[in-house]
Scaffold this motif. Structure first.
Motif, PDB file in Angstrom:
ATOM      1  N   VAL A 115      23.335   5.243  68.160  1.00 48.50           N
ATOM      2  CA  VAL A 115      24.038   5.354  66.883  1.00 48.50           C
ATOM      3  C   VAL A 115      22.975   5.337  65.783  1.00 48.50           C
ATOM      4  N   LEU A 116      22.967   6.337  64.917  1.00 48.76           N
ATOM      5  CA  LEU A 116      21.986   6.386  63.832  1.00 48.76           C
ATOM      6  C   LEU A 116      22.633   5.842  62.561  1.00 48.76           C
ATOM      7  N   ILE A 117      21.947   4.875  61.933  1.00 57.57           N
ATOM      8  CA  ILE A 117      22.470   4.262  60.721  1.00 57.57           C
ATOM      9  C   ILE A 117      21.393   4.350  59.636  1.00 57.57           C
ATOM     10  N   GLY A 118      21.633   5.193  58.651  1.00 62.18           N
ATOM     11  CA  GLY A 118      20.630   5.375  57.603  1.00 62.18           C
ATOM     12  C   GLY A 118      21.119   4.798  56.295  1.00 62.18           C
ATOM     13  N   HIS A 119      20.182   4.215  55.544  1.00 62.80           N
ATOM     14  CA  HIS A 119      20.536   3.655  54.250  1.00 62.80           C
ATOM     15  C   HIS A 119      19.772   4.377  53.141  1.00 62.80           C
ATOM     16  N   GLY A 120      20.463   4.749  52.064  1.00 60.59           N
ATOM     17  CA  GLY A 120      19.802   5.403  50.934  1.00 60.59           C
ATOM     18  C   GLY A 120      19.131   6.696  51.373  1.00 60.59           C
ATOM     19  N   TRP A 151      11.589  -4.129  57.887  1.00 62.83           N
ATOM     20  CA  TRP A 151      11.845  -5.532  57.529  1.00 62.83           C
ATOM     21  C   TRP A 151      13.185  -5.723  56.830  1.00 62.83           C
ATOM     22  N   SER A 152      13.634  -4.712  56.060  1.00 65.84           N
ATOM     23  CA  SER A 152      14.834  -4.892  55.259  1.00 65.84           C
ATOM     24  C   SER A 152      16.074  -5.071  56.143  1.00 65.84           C
ATOM     25  N   PHE A 153      15.996  -4.562  57.377  1.00 63.20           N
ATOM     26  CA  PHE A 153      17.111  -4.766  58.301  1.00 63.20           C
ATOM     27  C   PHE A 153      16.921  -6.021  59.139  1.00 63.20           C
ATOM     28  N   ARG A 154      15.654  -6.418  59.328  1.00 63.74           N
ATOM     29  CA  ARG A 154      15.426  -7.612  60.141  1.00 63.74           C
ATOM     30  C   ARG A 154      15.940  -8.863  59.421  1.00 63.74           C
ATOM     31  N   GLU A 155      15.962  -8.823  58.080  1.00 67.52           N
ATOM     32  CA  GLU A 155      16.436  -9.986  57.326  1.00 67.52           C
ATOM     33  C   GLU A 155      17.774 -10.490  57.875  1.00 67.52           C
ATOM     34  N   HIS A 156      18.745  -9.584  57.974  1.00 67.85           N
ATOM     35  CA  HIS A 156      20.092 -10.016  58.360  1.00 67.85           C
ATOM     36  C   HIS A 156      20.745  -9.139  59.427  1.00 67.85           C
ATOM     37  N   TRP A 157      20.728  -7.825  59.191  1.00 71.87           N
ATOM     38  CA  TRP A 157      21.609  -6.935  59.963  1.00 71.87           C
ATOM     39  C   TRP A 157      21.243  -6.836  61.443  1.00 71.87           C
ATOM     40  N   LEU A 158      19.942  -6.756  61.768  1.00 71.64           N
ATOM     41  CA  LEU A 158      19.540  -6.587  63.177  1.00 71.64           C
ATOM     42  C   LEU A 158      20.076  -7.734  64.023  1.00 71.64           C
ATOM     43  N   GLY A 159      19.772  -8.958  63.580  1.00 74.15           N
ATOM     44  CA  GLY A 159      20.187 -10.126  64.346  1.00 74.15           C
ATOM     45  C   GLY A 159      21.704 -10.218  64.451  1.00 74.15           C
ATOM     46  N   HIS A 160      22.384  -9.893  63.344  1.00 70.18           N
ATOM     47  CA  HIS A 160      23.841  -9.979  63.331  1.00 70.18           C
ATOM     48  C   HIS A 160      24.448  -8.981  64.327  1.00 70.18           C
ATOM     49  N   ILE A 169      13.467   1.225  62.301  1.00 66.74           N
ATOM     50  CA  ILE A 169      12.198   1.953  62.299  1.00 66.74           C
ATOM     51  C   ILE A 169      11.608   1.939  60.891  1.00 66.74           C
ATOM     52  N   SER A 170      10.291   1.774  60.797  1.00 66.73           N
ATOM     53  CA  SER A 170       9.608   1.865  59.503  1.00 66.73           C
ATOM     54  C   SER A 170       9.141   3.294  59.295  1.00 66.73           C
ATOM     55  N   PRO A 171       9.187   3.756  58.038  1.00 65.23           N
ATOM     56  CA  PRO A 171       8.671   5.106  57.793  1.00 65.23           C
ATOM     57  C   PRO A 171       7.154   5.135  57.978  1.00 65.23           C
ATOM     58  N   ARG A 172       6.630   6.258  58.466  1.00 65.32           N
ATOM     59  CA  ARG A 172       5.184   6.366  58.657  1.00 65.32           C
ATOM     60  C   ARG A 172       4.483   6.456  57.308  1.00 65.32           C
ATOM     61  N   GLU A 173       3.230   6.087  57.273  1.00 63.54           N
ATOM     62  CA  GLU A 173       2.449   6.174  56.037  1.00 63.54           C
ATOM     63  C   GLU A 173       2.242   7.629  55.659  1.00 63.54           C
ATOM     64  N   ARG A 174       2.268   7.890  54.373  1.00 61.54           N
ATOM     65  CA  ARG A 174       2.078   9.239  53.844  1.00 61.54           C
ATOM     66  C   ARG A 174       2.970  10.256  54.576  1.00 61.54           C
ATOM     67  N   LEU A 178      20.186   2.399  65.713  1.00 63.86           N
ATOM     68  CA  LEU A 178      18.860   2.595  65.123  1.00 63.86           C
ATOM     69  C   LEU A 178      19.027   2.667  63.609  1.00 63.86           C
ATOM     70  N   PHE A 179      18.479   1.653  62.920  1.00 63.64           N
ATOM     71  CA  PHE A 179      18.585   1.591  61.460  1.00 63.64           C
ATOM     72  C   PHE A 179      17.393   2.297  60.822  1.00 63.64           C
ATOM     73  N   VAL A 180      17.689   3.112  59.807  1.00 66.06           N
ATOM     74  CA  VAL A 180      16.643   3.882  59.134  1.00 66.06           C
ATOM     75  C   VAL A 180      16.641   3.490  57.658  1.00 66.06           C
ATOM     76  N   PRO A 181      15.547   2.883  57.173  1.00 65.01           N
ATOM     77  CA  PRO A 181      15.519   2.352  55.819  1.00 65.01           C
ATOM     78  C   PRO A 181      15.314   3.434  54.756  1.00 65.01           C
ATOM     79  N   GLY A 182      15.599   3.048  53.512  1.00 61.68           N
ATOM     80  CA  GLY A 182      15.455   3.977  52.398  1.00 61.68           C
ATOM     81  C   GLY A 182      14.113   3.840  51.707  1.00 61.68           C
ATOM     82  N   LEU A 183      14.008   4.476  50.529  1.00 60.69           N
ATOM     83  CA  LEU A 183      12.745   4.517  49.792  1.00 60.69           C
ATOM     84  C   LEU A 183      12.291   3.106  49.409  1.00 60.69           C
TER      85      LEU A 183
END
Lengths: 251, 441
Positions: A94-99, A47-56, A67-72, A37-42
């Motif tokens: 497996v939790l994978i967080g960036h930034g 989408w930032s993981f779908r570009e390359h990493w998810l498929g790979h 996962i996308s962060p919720r609004e507000r 499970l990829f967790v994006p940064g600020l």
């Protein structure tokens, strides 16, 4: 530190549920590897993981989700969403967080016994991040002091195109600075810290401190900027993560 | 199971009895501490009491949680946040099945296998005799520790009156699986606990006539207070007893007007009965409150006050008694009524490698308590191996923990209230134990 048993806030004021955006890339056939499970940064989202990493990751046999962060959202709500998404997957995740996502993961690890954890360019120290941002991109960072959204620039992230990177609400920057200690991970998951010595968001010192806390030295990818998953050469870090997982988690 | 006879000694492995909610949490938390685990489950699937397919399951058709979701879920595996505040029992079963799959627990469970006897083998080790549930040969294996998570809601407490001469149908609440069983009947529900009230309410919507017999007055708490689940509000406010009594008197009011006896105890002194609908149906005349049952003969039931009623179906919601048929009573320091005396209702006082998980009732859900009990058991067993000196020190310190800090000393003298604890005070005590076991820095 023993786990925190009394969680009055979670009992009496649960985080309100929202519909979560979770993107995925799944392997065929599924050999039963643990889901990632990829967790994006600020400023970023799934989408930032779908570009390359998810498929790979999927082509190498790992069911991969982002996962996308919720609004507000707040840090607490993001942590809640990550734990909810992880517990909703069929196997221990497996939790994978960036930034900033790595900070969210660090907090989620105190709630959910992850199969393993990866902290990529982790933004765990708020003050260090403010200093780095003011040095690398003063024009983008200064509005934050006035309570306006902070903008991240291409050179700062190591990207040529930042059209999809959103501004960061000053409120979240404040949360980053004020964030409480994440606490000890439950279930003692193996944890990997990685980053770039040339990252202009997370300094080398912050990276070393994060790695020291989670018991090791950081895995380094010189020449890359902060956004390891989008910058040219994105294969190298994700392959290193997957190799590490295969070594740490014998099936 | 393998046929090799030489695996009878399972060395450092721990034996867990039961794969219900408490057993599953125990297996997971023991494995997290690096233990190899054999869990024996007499049924062929997980879920224990919450699996309505199990013949010993106490769940009835309309059963929903009486504690709200955040106070009922395992702390490290939350229920989906889009579930309602009080999920139905079928959702609880899917939750437990997902928990077992998520953490891969089924690999450690021997289904369809009953534990017949657990006896000390010296050196703190245990000999566990198992047998296939259908019968067959017995098998003895040796374990480093035993954790009983066999539940306390499966051995129904018998009705105190003789029903042999009664012509109507008598069934225990656990046999009520379908609302149609009540349709058009003249129903007497016996018992003022949560199941008794739930079934009386269900009968009010299905049956022709409903009587609800209670022996003593209870505090009937509403499921919602100011639009929020009751348990969440109570923990938020941390009301002292006298103030909680005021709130209940204000929010629920005086129920003696409907014929219910006045409570003979104060709130918090019995297991809470949470039901918003009982007063509603009493007020609509769909339920008639009656006293204790004195005699059942022919087609009539005689009540303690001499009144006679003529139900054709009696549902007994008399509750359950804990039962440890496989353990000699002295191992758990049981008294003559079969009540074990355990430290934190968990640790056997004279046997450091014997524990019970899930033998508590609180004013909120059981799963979090069972989780933290099993975390404490797993860490305790680990500490005994890694640092025996510290383990001895912890044991010494724990023996001086005052009883009143984690259990309710003043409770209604009934077979179902002695293991009542307060959610907060109990977990605070477990936190204290976990802190003590933490390696010094």
């Amino acid at each position: 530190m023993s786990p925190r048993v009394l969680r009055t806030e979670d009992w009496t004021a649960p985080v309100p549920p929202v519909k979560r955006e979770v993107l995925s890339a799944l392997p065929h056939p599924d050999d039963g590897r643990p889901p990632l499970l990829f967790v994006p940064g600020l400023g970023h989202a799934a989408w930032s993981f779908r570009e390359h990493w998810l498929g790979h990751a999927a082509t190498r046999g790992f069911p991969a989700y982002a996962i996308s962060p919720r609004e507000r959202g707040t840090l607490r709500a993001y942590v809640h969403d990550v734990v909810q998404a992880a517990a909703g997957l069929p196997r221990q995740t497996v939790l994978i967080g960036h930034g900033f996502g790595a900070l969210v993961v660090a907090h989620a690890l105190a709630r959910y016994p992850a199969r393993a954890a990866v902290l990529s360019a982790p933004l765990l120290n708020g003050w260090a991040a403010v200093g780095a941002a003011l040095r690398a991109n003063p024009a983008g960072a200064l509005p934050g002091l006035l309570g306006r959204p902070v903008r991240l620039s291409g050179p700062q992230l190591g990207l040529a195109d930042t059209a999809r990177v959103a501004g960061v609400p000053a409120r979240l920057c404040r949360e980053l600075i004020m964030a409480p200690d994440p606490g000890e991970p439950v279930g003692a998951p193996p944890t990997l810290v990685l980053g770039s010595p040339d990252d202009r968001v997370v300094t080398r010192r912050a990276l070393d401190a994060a790695a020291a806390r989670y018991g090791g030295a950081p895995l380094l990818f010189p020449g890359m900027g902060h956004d390891l998953m989008l910058a040219p050469g994105w294969e190298e870090p994700i392959d290193a993560v997957l190799d590490w997982l295969l070594k740490e988690l014998p099936s | 199971m393998q046929d090799t006879p030489d695996i009878a000694d399972r060395h450092d492995a721990v034996c867990v009895i039961g794969a219900g909610a408490s057993g599953l949490a125990t297996v997971k938390n023991l494995r997290e501490q690096g233990f190899s685990v054999d869990c024996y489950e007499r049924e062929t699937s997980v879920g224990g009491a919450w699996n309505w397919r199990h013949d010993r399951s106490p769940v009835y058709a309309s059963m929903h949680l009486v504690s709200s979701r955040p106070l009922t879920e395992f702390p490290d595996f939350p229920m989906p946040d889009d579930w309602p505040d009080y999920p139905h029992h079928t959702r609880l079963l899917t939750y437990l099945e997902r928990y077992a799959d998520h953490f891969g627990l089924r690999d450690s469970i021997w289904f369809g296998t009953e534990v017949v006897a657990v006896t000390p083998a010296g050196d703190g080790r245990w000999e566990v005799t198992t047998r296939s549930t259908g019968g067959g040969a017995e098998r003895v294996q040796r374990y480093a520790a035993v954790v009983a998570a066999n539940g306390h809601n499966w051995a129904p407490k018998p009705l105190s009156v003789d029903t042999s001469g009664f012509r109507g149908k008598v069934m225990h609440a656990s046999a009520f699986k379908d609302p149609a069983q009540l349709r058009g009947r003249r129903v007497l529900v016996v018992g003022g606990g949560n199941s008794g009230c739930d079934i009386a309410v269900e009968a009010a919507q299905q049956a022709e006539t409903v009587w609800h017999s209670t022996r003593r007055g209870y505090w009937y708490a509403p499921k919602y207070l100011f639009g929020r689940p009751l348990d969440q509000m109570l923990l938020h406010w941390r009301l002292p007893q006298w103030l909680y009594e005021r709130v209940l008197r204000l929010a629920v009011g005086d129920l003696t007007r409907f014929g219910l006896p006045a409570p003979d105890h104060r709130p918090y002194e019995s297991h809470p009965v949470v039901n918003s609908q009982l007063a509603y149906y009493l007020g609509h005349g769909r339920i008639t409150a009656v006293g204790d049952v004195a005699r059942m003969e022919g087609s009539t039931v005689e009540l303690a006050d001499g009144r006679r009623i003529d139900p054709d179906l009696v549902v007994t919601a008399t509750g359950y008694l804990p039962h440890f048929g496989f353990l000699a009573p002295e191992l758990l320091d049981m008294d003559e009524d079969g009540r074990p005396d355990l430290h934190l209702h968990t640790f056997a006082r004279k046997h450091p490698t014997l524990a019970v998980v899930g033998l508590v009732q609180s004013d909120a859900g059981l799963f979090p308590l069972a989780h933290w009990q099993s975390v404490a058991v797993a860490r305790w067993l680990r500490l005994r191996l890694t640092d025996p000196d510290r383990a001895a020190a912890v044991q010494q310190k724990e023996s001086s923990r005052p009883l009143r800090s984690w259990t309710r000393l003043k409770v209604v003298p009934s077979s179902r209230h002695w293991f009542e604890v307060g959610h907060l005070s109990y977990l605070r005590a477990v936190q204290g134990l976990l802190d003590e076991m933490e390696p010094a820095r």
